[in-house]
Enzyme design. Structure first.
Site, short mmCIF file in Angstrom:
data_model
loop_
_atom_site.label_atom_id
_atom_site.label_comp_id
_atom_site.label_asym_id
_atom_site.label_seq_id
_atom_site.Cartn_x
_atom_site.Cartn_y
_atom_site.Cartn_z
N ASP A 7 0.88 -1.16 0.00
CA ASP A 7 0.00 0.00 0.00
C ASP A 7 0.92 1.22 0.00
O ASP A 7 1.49 1.58 1.04
CB ASP A 7 -0.90 0.00 1.24
N GLU A 67 -1.13 -1.31 -4.97
CA GLU A 67 -2.35 -0.56 -5.28
C GLU A 67 -2.05 0.50 -6.34
O GLU A 67 -1.01 1.15 -6.31
CB GLU A 67 -2.86 0.12 -4.01
N ASP A 139 -2.52 0.89 7.10
CA ASP A 139 -1.76 0.75 5.85
C ASP A 139 -1.27 -0.69 5.66
O ASP A 139 -1.25 -1.20 4.54
CB ASP A 139 -0.60 1.73 5.81
#
Length: 167
Positions: A7, A67, A139
């Site tokens: 992330d 991501e 996260d």
């Protein structure tokens, strides 16, 4: 297959490692790579690169997932996120990893069932799907969710499933 989920973030980059074997998922590790806001941009990106490189060395993933960047109203924040994501992609590529990229909505829909899930829902579902897992923070939970998404869609079996349905 061991999967490293990322992330991306400039201040905090979440990471999570899972194993996928015969349709079963197992938590291996998760954590946070952090950079100091007081450092200049190049130093922050280098710090994230070095920390992520250590994670790759310590956990020897077979593949990685990250991501995709979403564009928000704050152009400066989007640019910084993109630079952190670029540093992460470079580190993963240097590690020789095959990389899957997933939109945030796809990750949430895969893990939670809805594309606009709240962080708390993601954390809850990650813990359900990876028993015994305690994410180091939101996260890290997002990174684990990205790895879970890759286990379903990015591996050899996932790629075959997507071809079968014409995706």
């Amino acid at each position: 297959m061991r999967i490293l989920g990322i992330d991306p973030g400039l201040r905090t980059l979440g990471w999570g490692v899972i194993e996928s074997q015969n349709g079963r998922l197992r938590h291996v590790a998760n954590g946070l790579c952090k950079s100091q806001a007081s450092d200049d941009l190049a130093a922050r990106l280098l710090s994230l690169h070095r920390q992520l490189d250590r994670v790759i060395g310590d956990f020897a993933p077979d593949e990685a997932a990250i991501e995709q960047t979403f564009v928000n109203k704050d152009g400066v924040a989007t640019l910084k996120l993109g630079q952190a994501r670029g540093a992460a992609l470079l580190t993963l590529a240097q590690g020789g990893l095959r990389i899957g990229e997933y939109a945030p909505n796809r990750v949430k829909k895969t893990v939670v069932g809805v594309g606009h899930a709240a962080k708390e829902q993601v954390i809850h579902m990650v813990k359900l799907q990876l028993p015994g897992c305690e994410p180091a923070g939101p996260d890290a939970a997002d990174a684990l969710a990205i790895a879970i998404c890759h286990a379903y869609y990015g591996g050899t079996h996932g790629a075959m499933r997507l071809r079968e349905v014409g995706a």
